[in-house]
Design an enzyme around this catalytic site. Structure first.
Site, short mmCIF file in Angstrom:
data_model
loop_
_atom_site.label_atom_id
_atom_site.label_comp_id
_atom_site.label_asym_id
_atom_site.label_seq_id
_atom_site.Cartn_x
_atom_site.Cartn_y
_atom_site.Cartn_z
N ASP A 89 0.87 -1.17 0.00
CA ASP A 89 0.00 0.00 0.00
C ASP A 89 0.90 1.22 0.00
OD1 ASP A 89 -2.44 1.51 0.48
OD2 ASP A 89 -3.20 -0.33 1.40
N ASP A 190 -2.84 4.50 -2.58
CA ASP A 190 -3.93 5.07 -1.78
C ASP A 190 -4.37 6.44 -2.33
OD1 ASP A 190 -5.25 4.71 0.94
OD2 ASP A 190 -4.39 6.69 1.21
N GLU A 249 -6.05 3.52 -6.29
CA GLU A 249 -7.32 3.74 -5.60
C GLU A 249 -7.79 5.15 -5.94
OE1 GLU A 249 -9.47 3.90 -1.24
OE2 GLU A 249 -7.62 4.98 -1.63
N HIS A 319 -11.02 -2.77 3.48
CA HIS A 319 -10.92 -2.40 4.88
C HIS A 319 -11.70 -1.12 5.22
CE1 HIS A 319 -8.11 0.00 2.69
NE2 HIS A 319 -7.98 0.80 3.72
N ASP A 320 -12.30 -0.48 4.21
CA ASP A 320 -13.07 0.75 4.44
C ASP A 320 -14.57 0.53 4.28
OD1 ASP A 320 -10.69 2.25 4.67
OD2 ASP A 320 -10.62 2.63 2.51
C1 GLC Z 1 -7.87 5.37 1.63
C2 GLC Z 1 -7.70 4.21 2.58
C3 GLC Z 1 -8.32 4.56 3.89
C4 GLC Z 1 -7.59 5.76 4.44
C5 GLC Z 1 -7.60 6.91 3.45
C6 GLC Z 1 -6.59 7.94 3.84
O1 GLC Z 1 -9.18 5.61 1.29
O2 GLC Z 1 -8.25 3.06 2.01
O3 GLC Z 1 -8.29 3.50 4.81
O4 GLC Z 1 -8.21 6.19 5.64
O5 GLC Z 1 -7.25 6.51 2.16
O6 GLC Z 1 -5.29 7.42 3.70
#
Ligand code: GLC
Length: 541
Positions: A89, A190, A249, A319-320
């Site tokens: 990540d 991310d 992402e 995980h979100d």
């Molecule tokens: C992404 C991650 C999340 C995190 C955010 C800030 O969306 O998946 O878990 O809180 O970025 O890094």
């Protein structure tokens, strides 16, 4: 397919109640038995853990909570021995406020690293613009010492890096190269489409019911995003093995933009992780969820939009997100297994790369937390404080959290019926879901009709049947209120997927040709009649 491990919640090898890399090492045989191709590790880097590691204070090391670099090297080596690639990540829209870059940047307005972050003076005694942070409150934090504000789209402990500054970009590319030289196989990047901000950082439209504005238009896929990702590609990936994987992402990305990002000829990323189908509906914290046909229409639009150029990521959770069984299926014990299998069938048979988030392969469900003290996630805790602060009843807010909190996905992995589900011998950092006595990996692996074996078969089918990876996609019955059905076609092989995603039986006006490869959730006698949560895959040709 890609399997996502959230190390904190996966397996704890040393009894401190927090999962770690040696815990992951101990489960490699499990992952290999499932048949995974790629392992995505959520952050394990040194971090104050304000956002569970998405606030990185050193990009080139392992936090002692999770182990050592030597553990990571061993994990890479042993994963590769199993034929599993490992992606990390990469959290580079922001750092932790404890990262030495930010410590230096904050130290004075003339620091050579001042411009590595977004520092701005106050505007009429208030923050520089009206942006709201993703974790409630203003996206600007005042630094008392200098009297200036810094931007943080997430928590105030996650200052945004200034990608306009070429030194920032070079530092990140060199860090990425360091990891690839060490043997990692790529990155999940991310919120990578937030790195280019609109010049001038203009106010966003006001968010209903509050004084703050939505930063979206100023940060999502900003003016230099393609340039930055192409530069990254040239600086990091060009000339290296074509088996490396680079996933972006990208909240708020549209199909049209995703085509540009994933067009191989434009050399940016291999796939985007988009959110349209999991964020439909008015807002995360309330409102009516999107209709089933809107969900189908969204996924179908992405299948068509990336059919010729580009590539899809396929997922219902990470995980979100809440657990898919609780959100899109049914966690009623009568339907849990059937609905988990039906959802998996639908996701895995689309065109694209499927992602499995840890625990979904055994049908784990949302957490039945009763009090705010049970929660750990900064987003949930901040939202609770904010909502109760503006007058909402605490019980109403808790009810919402039970449906959408990120902690639903973060309860410890349920390995067995042993205490704490076999996750730890200590006291887990977040409570284990009490249903672990029935819902656990050991029980699932012993039962040929389990969710786990169904995932294993779906993953194997993708490996053995070219039509699953490469076939065209056609949605059938797009307006049907409960049935999800489509075909995949490659040359003269046609797969037909039919799934009843509801707890009521349904009769269909649909001819399904070929022989059944899989039937879950029903006796499977008649393709025109589906039991609740029955799913089938037929193969012709
Ligand atoms: C992404 C991650 C999340 C995190 C955010 C800030 O969306 O998946 O878990 O809180 O970025 O890094």
């Amino acid at each position: 397919m890609v399997y996502q491990v959230y190390p904190r919640s996966f397996a704890d090898s040393d009894g401190d109640g927090i999962g770690d890399l040696r815990g992951v090492l101990g489960k490699l045989d499990y992952l290999a038995a499932l048949g995974i191709d790629v392992l995505w590790l959520s952050p394990f880097f040194p971090s104050p853990q304000d956002d569970n590691g998405y606030d990185v204070s050193d990009y080139q090391d392992v936090d002692p909570t999770f182990g050592t670099l030597a553990d990571l090297d061993e994990l890479l080596r042993r994963a590769h021995d199993h034929g599993i690639r490992v992606i990390l990540d990469l959290v580079v829209n922001h750092t932790s406020d404890e990262h030495p870059w930010f410590v230096e940047s904050r130290s004075s307005t003339t620091s050579p690293k001042r411009d590595w972050y977004w520092w701005r003076p106050a505007r009429d005694g208030r923050p520089p613009n009206n942006w709201q942070s993703a974790f409630s409150g203003s996206a600007w934090e005042l630094d008392e010492a200098s009297g200036e504000y810094f931007l943080h789209l997430f928590s105030r402990r996650q200052p945004d890096l200034n990608w306009e500054n070429p030194e920032v970009r070079q530092a990140i590319y060199s860090m990425m190269n360091w990891w690839l030289d060490r043997g990692v196989d790529g990155f999940r990047m991310d919120v990578i489409n937030l790195i280019s901000k609109v010049p001038g950082l203009p106010d966003g439209p006001l968010i209903a019911g509050g004084p703050l504005g939505d930063p979206w238009d100023g940060v999502v896929c900003g003016p230099r995003i393609h340039e930055f990702l192409q530069e990254m590609h040239r600086s990091v990936f060009a000339g290296r093995a074509s088996t490396l994987l680079n996933v972006g992402e990208m909240p708020g990305v549209t199909v049209e933009e995703a085509v540009l990002f994933t067009d191989p000829a434009r050399a940016q990323v291999d796939m985007v992780f988009q959110f349209e189908h999991v964020t439909m509906g008015p807002d995360k914290w309330g409102g009516t969820p999107a209709s089933f046909s809107a969900l189908k229409a969204s996924i179908g639009r992405w299948q068509v939009g990336l059919a010729e150029i580009g590539w899809n990521s396929l997922y219902l959770s990470n995980h979100d997100q809440p657990r898919p069984v609780s959100r899109f299926g049914s966690d009623d014990p009568r339907w849990r297994v059937a609905s988990a299998c039906a959802l998996a069938t639908v996701v895995h048979l689309h065109r694209g790369t499927p992602y499995v988030y840890q625990g979904d392969e055994i049908g784990m469900t949302n957490a039945p937390f009763g009090s705010i003290e049970d929660y750990r996630d900064i987003e949930s805790l901040n939202h609770f404080a904010h909502a109760v602060g503006v007058g909402q009843a605490p019980d109403d807010v808790l009810e919402i959290l039970r449906g959408v909190s990120r902690d639903n996905a973060r309860t410890p992995m349920q390995w067995s019926a042993d205490p704490h589900a076999g996750f730890t011998t200590g006291s887990p950092w977040l409570a284990v879901n009490p249903n672990y006595v029935e819902v656990n990996a050991e029980a699932a692996m012993a039962d040929p009709d389990s969710v786990w074996h169904h995932y294993r078969r779906l993953i194997a089918l993708r490996h053995s049947e070219p039509v699953v990876a490469l076939g065209d996609f056609t949605m059938l019955l797009p307006d049907h209120p409960t049935v999800y059905t489509f075909t995949r076609r490659l040359d003269d092989v046609v797969l037909t997927v039919v799934a009843n995603l509801s707890s009521s039986p349904v009769d269909l006006d649909l001819t399904v040709g070929g022989e059944p490869l899989f039937v879950t959730g029903g006796p499977g006698a008649d393709p025109a009649h589906l039991e609740p949560w029955e799913a089938r895959v037929h193969r012709a040709g």
